[in-house]
Design an enzyme around this catalytic site. Structure first.
Site, PDB file in Angstrom:
ATOM      1  N   ARG A  17      39.765   2.287 -22.769  1.00 23.61           N
ATOM      2  CA  ARG A  17      38.603   2.034 -23.652  1.00 23.61           C
ATOM      3  C   ARG A  17      38.943   0.950 -24.677  1.00 23.61           C
ATOM      4  O   ARG A  17      38.065   0.246 -25.170  1.00 23.61           O
ATOM      5  CB  ARG A  17      38.139   3.328 -24.346  1.00 23.61           C
ATOM      6  CG  ARG A  17      37.030   3.080 -25.364  1.00 23.61           C
ATOM      7  CD  ARG A  17      36.201   4.302 -25.692  1.00 23.61           C
ATOM      8  NE  ARG A  17      36.983   5.465 -26.039  1.00 23.61           N
ATOM      9  CZ  ARG A  17      37.629   5.646 -27.197  1.00 23.61           C
ATOM     10  NH1 ARG A  17      37.607   4.715 -28.133  1.00 23.61           N
ATOM     11  NH2 ARG A  17      38.309   6.748 -27.416  1.00 23.61           N
ATOM     12  N   LYS A  44      23.079  -9.697 -14.229  1.00 24.95           N
ATOM     13  CA  LYS A  44      22.252 -10.762 -13.657  1.00 24.95           C
ATOM     14  C   LYS A  44      23.121 -11.886 -13.083  1.00 24.95           C
ATOM     15  O   LYS A  44      23.935 -11.631 -12.244  1.00 24.95           O
ATOM     16  CB  LYS A  44      21.275 -11.275 -14.717  1.00 24.95           C
ATOM     17  CG  LYS A  44      20.687 -10.179 -15.609  1.00 24.95           C
ATOM     18  CD  LYS A  44      19.879  -9.154 -14.837  1.00 24.95           C
ATOM     19  CE  LYS A  44      19.262  -8.152 -15.788  1.00 24.95           C
ATOM     20  NZ  LYS A  44      19.122  -6.819 -15.246  1.00 24.95           N
TER      21      LYS A  44
HETATM   22  N1  LCS Z   1      18.857  -9.111 -21.668  1.00 25.94           N
HETATM   23  C1  LCS Z   1      18.017  -9.616 -20.750  1.00 25.94           C
HETATM   24  C2  LCS Z   1      17.462 -10.999 -20.935  1.00 25.94           C
HETATM   25  C3  LCS Z   1      17.655  -8.851 -19.654  1.00 25.94           C
HETATM   26  O1  LCS Z   1      16.826  -9.380 -18.752  1.00 25.94           O
HETATM   27  C4  LCS Z   1      18.195  -7.523 -19.518  1.00 25.94           C
HETATM   28  C5  LCS Z   1      17.829  -6.653 -18.384  1.00 25.94           C
HETATM   29  C6  LCS Z   1      19.046  -7.049 -20.515  1.00 25.94           C
HETATM   30  C7  LCS Z   1      19.364  -7.876 -21.571  1.00 25.94           C
HETATM   31  C8  LCS Z   1      19.654  -5.690 -20.449  1.00 25.94           C
HETATM   32  O2  LCS Z   1      20.701  -5.689 -19.526  1.00 25.94           O
HETATM   33  P1  LCS Z   1      21.218  -4.408 -18.717  1.00 25.94           P
HETATM   34  O3  LCS Z   1      21.496  -3.354 -19.729  1.00 25.94           O
HETATM   35  O4  LCS Z   1      20.117  -4.000 -17.788  1.00 25.94           O
HETATM   36  O5  LCS Z   1      22.436  -4.908 -18.038  1.00 25.94           O
HETATM   37  N2  LCS Z   1      16.734  -7.092 -17.679  1.00 25.94           N
HETATM   38  C9  LCS Z   1      16.143  -6.469 -16.676  1.00 25.94           C
HETATM   39  C10 LCS Z   1      14.969  -6.948 -16.081  1.00 25.94           C
HETATM   40  O6  LCS Z   1      14.336  -7.922 -16.432  1.00 25.94           O
HETATM   41  N3  LCS Z   1      14.676  -6.160 -15.070  1.00 25.94           N
HETATM   42  O7  LCS Z   1      15.515  -5.085 -15.009  1.00 25.94           O
HETATM   43  C11 LCS Z   1      16.532  -5.222 -16.015  1.00 25.94           C
END
Ligand code: LCS
Length: 396
Positions: free
Chosen positions: A59, A209
């Site tokens: 951690r 992403k």
């Molecule tokens: N920031 C952006 C610009 C995002 O598009 C997302 C998730 C997050 C932060 C959060 O990230 P995660 O915790 O999911 O890794 N965006 C998503 C979307 O547009 N569709 O599903 C998840």
């Protein structure tokens, strides 16, 4: 081998964060261990006191995680970075580390739904107030600044309206007031946009992403520009515990090697898809940073080197037509998330931006008929043929 710092970006993608490991592997081994053996009681105590270099507990620090963190700091042009369990873990950890009761945040209206929700429903419980603005309109940001504003928070291009905020102008407004500019760079990735160059203080990503790029990991990262900020963030992340694990770090690090190649192909395909949609009789409008019709086209040219793979569009038939398209696609996959090699299609109002509520969506311009596309790296002819057949199923 040359130090990764001296290499060009596409070479950095391949070589960043790689060091020498036992037995000479060319990629970092997965140190799938929760804890690390001390050489002696004295050694353990020295590690805890920070008087010896080494690992204690995953951690806190792990070599596989550290390798990926070093690579991303290098690619973003930051000082260091902190791997998190998800993009939301990165964003919420950054808020907790940087804010305290009585502070104020100016946040873009068009951000990923849960980011807005965290500010409105979680941070508000601890006395942090937020004002939501159209950050593509500088005057709105200036007008929202207060003496206690500590963070200006933006995504650019923003989810899901693909609106573009001027990074340099945002940094200037924030800094004038002694606030920090925090930028979510998920939609562009450092291959296309490096916010530190324009004055950002902290960069966050959903590595779920483009950074990982293969739709098989949920992860996030916080990138900082100096040691003081790093130590502050690290302390909070270690204590809250939203860290990434070694296996996911390994996968993200592997994905980074093709980041530059993937982003080029995403952009190449997305331009053609955006032009196809813009000329289609059933499409009302298209938002893509590479189209001259995008209101942020000129601003985008100043700060990103290519336009990326994200497109939003509205059909003339509104939500009902959007539903028909989403149910008719065969190659494009009906799923949320973005930034993977496969083309995904989704409906923000009923999916990713549902948690914001109808009023906040309307105020951010997120219409009920908006459809979002994450253009993949398939052959462009196959993507367009699929969208064409899906659009043809909408009754005229
Ligand atoms: N920031 C952006 C610009 C995002 O598009 C997302 C998730 C997050 C932060 C959060 O990230 P995660 O915790 O999911 O890794 N965006 C998503 C979307 O547009 N569709 O599903 C998840």
């Amino acid at each position: 081998m040359a130090h990764a710092k001296d290499l060009r970006f596409d070479s950095k993608c391949v070589h960043s964060g790689i060091s020498d490991y036992e037995f000479g592997p060319v990629v970092p081994p997965i140190y799938q261990t929760s804890t690390f053996k001390f050489e002696s009681a004295e050694h353990g105590a020295a590690l805890f006191k920070g008087e010896a270099e080494g690992y204690i507990y995953t951690r806190m620090k792990n070599p596989t995680v550290e390798a990926m963190e070093n690579a991303i700091a290098e690619l973003e042009g930051g000082h260091k970075s902190l791997g998190c369990a998800s993009g939301m873990a990165a964003i919420s950890t950054a808020f907790v580390a940087l804010l305290q009761s009585g502070d104020h945040v100016v946040c873009s209206k068009s951000v990923y739904g849960p980011t807005l929700t965290v500010l409105e429903t979680v941070m508000s419980k601890f006395g942090v107030e937020a004002t939501f603005v159209n950050s593509d309109i500088e005057e709105e940001v200036k007008a929202a600044m207060k003496p206690n504003t500590k963070i200006v928070y933006i995504e650019t291009p923003a989810n899901p309206m693909i609106s573009i905020s001027d990074l340099e102008a945002m940094a200037e407004i924030a800094h004038k007031q002694g606030a920090l500019l925090v930028v979510d760079n998920t939609f562009m990735s450092p291959a296309l946009q490096q916010p530190f160059k324009f004055g950002a203080d902290v960069v966050v990503h959903s590595m779920t992403k483009y950074l990982n790029g293969h739709a098989d990991v949920v992860a996030g990262i916080i990138v900082v520009k100096d040691e003081e900020m790093y130590l502050k963030m690290r302390k909070v992340l270690n204590q809250l515990g939203g860290v990434i694990d070694p296996f996911n770090s390994f996968l993200v690090h592997r994905g980074l090697k093709t980041l530059d190649v993937r982003m080029k192909k995403h952009t190449e395909n997305a331009i053609e898809v955006a032009e196809f949609l813009e000329n289609h009789p059933k499409v009302k409008w298209v938002r893509y940073p590479g189209l001259k019709s995008h209101p942020g086209y000129e601003t985008g040219l100043k700060q990103h080197t290519a336009h990326g793979g994200m497109i939003s569009f509205e059909l003339k038939g509104g939500f009902d037509a959007g539903k028909i398209v989403m149910d008719s696609v065969k190659l494009c996959i009906l799923a949320v998330s973005l930034g993977g090699v496969e083309t995904l299609i989704q409906h923000p109002a009923s999916m990713t931006h549902l948690s914001m509520g109808a009023a906040a969506r309307a105020s951010a311009g997120i219409t009920e008929g908006l459809v979002r596309l994450s253009v993949g790296i398939e052959n462009i002819k196959d993507i367009i043929a699929d969208l064409d057949q899906a659009l043809s199923t909408i009754p005229s």
